[in-house]
Write a protein that holds these residues in place. Structure first.
Motif, PDB file in Angstrom:
ATOM      1  N   THR A  28      33.705  36.411  54.273  1.00  0.00           N
ATOM      2  CA  THR A  28      34.827  37.401  53.808  1.00  0.00           C
ATOM      3  C   THR A  28      36.141  36.838  54.460  1.00  0.00           C
ATOM      4  N   ALA A  29      37.214  37.637  53.962  1.00  0.00           N
ATOM      5  CA  ALA A  29      38.549  37.211  54.646  1.00  0.00           C
ATOM      6  C   ALA A  29      39.770  38.309  53.876  1.00  0.00           C
ATOM      7  N   PHE A  30      40.501  38.736  54.909  1.00  0.00           N
ATOM      8  CA  PHE A  30      41.456  39.767  54.421  1.00  0.00           C
ATOM      9  C   PHE A  30      40.892  41.046  53.969  1.00  0.00           C
ATOM     10  N   ASN A  31      40.245  41.477  54.823  1.00  0.00           N
ATOM     11  CA  ASN A  31      39.523  42.845  54.663  1.00  0.00           C
ATOM     12  C   ASN A  31      38.638  42.805  53.526  1.00  0.00           C
ATOM     13  N   ALA A  32      38.046  41.623  53.298  1.00  0.00           N
ATOM     14  CA  ALA A  32      36.762  41.547  52.178  1.00  0.00           C
ATOM     15  C   ALA A  32      37.694  41.306  50.697  1.00  0.00           C
TER      16      ALA A  32
END
Length: 256
Positions: A33-37
């Motif tokens: 995940t990235a950017f707060n999922a």
């Protein structure tokens, strides 16, 4: 693991009740995940590699006097760990400007910082894990003054050790995120390192070329994420040759 009671599921790991009181089983997922999922994917073999890399680093940190929750690796995806009460803070140590620091302060990515800088984020997914100061931590009681001192001291010691460890493998430690927990031992409470240390939680660049060997490859759609993690494991001596990477992927795809 289906017979075990799940305690918590995060973005990249699941915690299950352990076989004995005071223990948990930490399971490493392939989820990225990235950017707060907001960005999600499943990367075959990532969890297996992170399990092995985190085991390696936690063992070596324990050997130099950094207490942590790792007990032993159980299999390709699971670790037996000590049960702790997680302190609701992410501790970030930065050696080189990158990521949010570059954007926030207008510093060119890749510029070495005057000294290692320790930052704190409040662990709250719905708020995006905001950056907080030591004043916030004290005012809201997220950690005691002693715990705060211990976290900073441990974080800088971990940085010194890991900088040397990775440099010896031809890797530059740009920054990393760690978490701490309270370990209750009778009447005593100790602050110890918890969670994981892996390319998911560190920025790692090749010492010569600045090639990214970490989660930024996923964040920035660069591809080759699992291959980069495998390269880190190979350089650290955790896996010997590329054939072992194939074995990891075969294990992953077998559904075991």
């Amino acid at each position: 693991m289906s017979r075990r009671r799940m305690i918590y599921e995060g973005k990249a790991k699941i915690l299950y009740e352990g076989p004995e009181p005071g223990t948990l089983i930490q399971y490493f997922k392939d989820d990225a995940t990235a950017f707060n999922a907001e960005k999600k994917a499943v990367l075959d073999g990532k969890g297996v590699l992170n399990n092995r890399i985190s085991e390696f680093i936690m063992q070596r940190l324990a050997a130099v006097g950094i207490p942590n929750h790792f007990i032993k690796r159980l299999n390709m995806r699971e670790q037996l760990i000590k049960k702790v009460e997680i302190i609701p803070l992410e501790v970030i140590v930065r050696n080189v400007a990158a990521g949010t620091m570059s954007k926030r302060l207008g510093i060119t990515e890749g510029e070495a910082l005057p000294r290692a800088i320790v930052e704190f984020c409040y662990k709250k997914d719905e708020l995006g894990d905001p950056l907080v100061s030591e004043e916030h931590i004290a005012a809201f009681g997220w950690a005691s003054p002693q715990e705060l001192d211990e976290m900073i001291s441990y974080a800088l010691r971990i940085n010194d050790f890991m900088s040397g460890l990775f440099a010896g493998a031809g890797i530059r430690l740009i920054d990393f995120k760690i978490e701490f927990g309270r370990l209750f031992e009778g009447e005593m409470v100790r602050t110890i390192l918890a969670d994981e240390i892996s390319p998911d939680s560190c920025r790692l660049w090749d010492l010569e070329t600045n090639e990214k060997l970490d989660k930024d490859r996923f964040r920035r759609d660069m591809g080759g994420v699992t291959e980069a993690y495998a390269e880190v494991a190979r350089r650290l001596g955790i896996i010997k040759e590329s054939g072992q990477v194939a074995d990891i992927l075969d294990f992953n795809n077998s559904g075991k």
